[in-house]
Design an enzyme around this catalytic site. Sequence first.
Site, PDB file in Angstrom:
ATOM      1  N   TYR A   1      40.746  -2.817 102.223  1.00  0.00           N
ATOM      2  CA  TYR A   1      42.247  -2.810 101.883  1.00  0.00           C
ATOM      3  C   TYR A   1      43.027  -3.991 102.020  1.00  0.00           C
ATOM      4  O   TYR A   1      43.585  -4.368 100.941  1.00  0.00           O
ATOM      5  CB  TYR A   1      42.771  -1.460 102.181  1.00  0.00           C
ATOM      6  CG  TYR A   1      44.471  -1.481 102.363  1.00  0.00           C
ATOM      7  CD1 TYR A   1      45.025  -1.020 101.305  1.00  0.00           C
ATOM      8  CD2 TYR A   1      45.098  -1.780 103.482  1.00  0.00           C
ATOM      9  CE1 TYR A   1      46.332  -1.164 100.931  1.00  0.00           C
ATOM     10  CE2 TYR A   1      46.557  -1.607 103.273  1.00  0.00           C
ATOM     11  CZ  TYR A   1      47.133  -1.332 102.032  1.00  0.00           C
ATOM     12  OH  TYR A   1      48.689  -1.361 102.065  1.00  0.00           O
TER      13      TYR A   1
ATOM     14  N   THR B   1      51.978  -5.555 102.192  1.00  0.00           N
ATOM     15  CA  THR B   1      52.062  -4.818 103.568  1.00  0.00           C
ATOM     16  C   THR B   1      51.719  -5.879 104.898  1.00  0.00           C
ATOM     17  O   THR B   1      51.120  -7.077 104.635  1.00  0.00           O
ATOM     18  CB  THR B   1      50.620  -3.902 103.625  1.00  0.00           C
ATOM     19  OG1 THR B   1      50.347  -3.457 104.794  1.00  0.00           O
ATOM     20  CG2 THR B   1      49.331  -4.772 103.070  1.00  0.00           C
ATOM     21  N   ASP B   2      52.180  -5.530 105.980  1.00  0.00           N
ATOM     22  CA  ASP B   2      51.946  -6.413 107.078  1.00  0.00           C
ATOM     23  C   ASP B   2      50.341  -6.593 107.262  1.00  0.00           C
ATOM     24  O   ASP B   2      50.055  -7.518 108.233  1.00  0.00           O
ATOM     25  CB  ASP B   2      52.563  -5.958 108.398  1.00  0.00           C
ATOM     26  CG  ASP B   2      52.207  -4.471 108.557  1.00  0.00           C
ATOM     27  OD1 ASP B   2      51.484  -3.773 108.160  1.00  0.00           O
ATOM     28  OD2 ASP B   2      52.741  -3.968 109.932  1.00  0.00           O
ATOM     29  N   GLU B   3      49.563  -5.638 107.028  1.00  0.00           N
ATOM     30  CA  GLU B   3      48.082  -5.820 106.999  1.00  0.00           C
ATOM     31  C   GLU B   3      47.596  -7.210 106.764  1.00  0.00           C
ATOM     32  O   GLU B   3      46.526  -7.315 107.079  1.00  0.00           O
ATOM     33  CB  GLU B   3      47.471  -4.625 106.613  1.00  0.00           C
ATOM     34  CG  GLU B   3      47.969  -3.354 107.329  1.00  0.00           C
ATOM     35  CD  GLU B   3      46.839  -2.053 107.217  1.00  0.00           C
ATOM     36  OE1 GLU B   3      45.763  -2.344 106.969  1.00  0.00           O
ATOM     37  OE2 GLU B   3      47.330  -0.842 107.553  1.00  0.00           O
TER      38      GLU B   3
ATOM     39  N   LYS C   1      44.731  -6.480  99.140  1.00  0.00           N
ATOM     40  CA  LYS C   1      46.236  -6.602  99.212  1.00  0.00           C
ATOM     41  C   LYS C   1      46.440  -8.187  99.312  1.00  0.00           C
ATOM     42  O   LYS C   1      47.424  -8.852  98.563  1.00  0.00           O
ATOM     43  CB  LYS C   1      47.117  -5.780 100.297  1.00  0.00           C
ATOM     44  CG  LYS C   1      47.096  -4.602 100.081  1.00  0.00           C
ATOM     45  CD  LYS C   1      47.815  -4.032  98.675  1.00  0.00           C
ATOM     46  CE  LYS C   1      49.490  -4.210  98.610  1.00  0.00           C
ATOM     47  NZ  LYS C   1      49.983  -3.679  97.640  1.00  0.00           N
TER      48      LYS C   1
END
Length: 341
Positions: free
Chosen positions: A153, A125-127, A157
């Site tokens: 979260y 994810t970009d997060e 990741k």
Amino acid sequence: MSRTLLVTGGAGFIGSNFVRLIRRDRPDWTVTNLDALTYSGNLENLADLEGDAKHRFVRGDICDADVVRHLMSECDVVVHFAAESHVDRSIQDSGPFIQSNVLGTQILLDVARAANIDRFVHVSTDEVYGSLPLDQPELKFTEESMLAPNSPYAASKAASDLLVRAAHHTFGMPTIITRCSNNFGPFQFPEKVIPLFVSNLIEDKPVPLYGDGLNVRDWLHVEDHCEAILTVLERGAPGEVYNVGGDNERSNLELTHEILRLMGKGDDMIRRVQDRLGHDRRYAIDSSKLQSELGWKPTRSAWPDALEQTVRWYCDHEQWWRRVKSGAYREYYENQYQGLV
Ligand code: NAD
Ligand code: TDX
């Protein structure tokens, strides 16, 4: 080339859309779908594949090395979606995120190495890149951006991404990482903002907008994301990271206004609620590497038509989200929004 895929998390939002894409566009490929059916996994997302001899569903946990070993011995490619995926839940309790996202990925990698898997695509994810400021719109995350995760979260990741990176560097495993922006489309669990807001409005309930509503997300249709994953699976280079984005930035307030307009509702349905802790201000992703090196481009994300189709999907599939929103989800909702909406 015909492939035998092990897809993890294929009963969730993106995984189920990916399995459907594979069965439609690569009809000679076989898919084994390993999913624990946590609160967000739902076999109804795969109902149209019932009876399909080239899709086998197995209920099981990616942390169960014996199950994973058995299934991987029959596969040559792994596409890894399985994860705890909701930021707000990770703020309430990060334990399951470490278990599934970090430990689960480590187990998959170890077994995949022993099984000599041909390709291991890790869906991230970009997060993991953290947050961008609002006042520098030219800034975007590239594959070289520093990892700076801000939520439990995102941290889980990022940890899994680093394990995947190390597996390539240390053991030469043919791993590829994708980092995608916010997805929208059918079968998204209604804890995420678009299906939550649409389903609330259908029920004539207000929509809980966090903070000042100015946080920005880049929205990509889930089918464009799934095509990007198929592209890297077939043409990506081992050891590489590919960003996936829609060049489609909206503030949450703009998004909310568009949803309200599409549903014929007024601003009085917006309920300002307390901001998410550590709420990332802006995500924007530069996907020029994937576009120029592998020829991928989004074709289904054009706004506002794609949003309108998605809103209509939730209006037409009331039974699907009503079942999903009942039961255990009620307890989470009451806790998260404290009876305010
Ligand atoms: P989701 O929550 O809808 O689906 C996750 C699926 O994984 C569920 O079916 C769940 O049952 C399964 N699962 C969870 N833990 C498991 C375990 N231990 N063993 C086996 N199965 C397990 O999530 P999603 O939105 O479809 O996201 C899928 C992946 O894509 C995640 O890795 C997420 O980080 C990533 N991602 C999501 C987005 C987005 O906008 N939704 C964007 C970029 C990346
Ligand atoms: O009730 C809400 N009110 C609100 O204002 C909810 C649930 C969200 N929001 C805001 C928070 C975010 O700025 O809307 C934006 C989108 O929120 P989510 O749908 O929870 O997505 P986000 O936190 O951006 O993360 C998503 O994109 C990246 C996915 O859930 C992740 O799995 C993915 O990695």
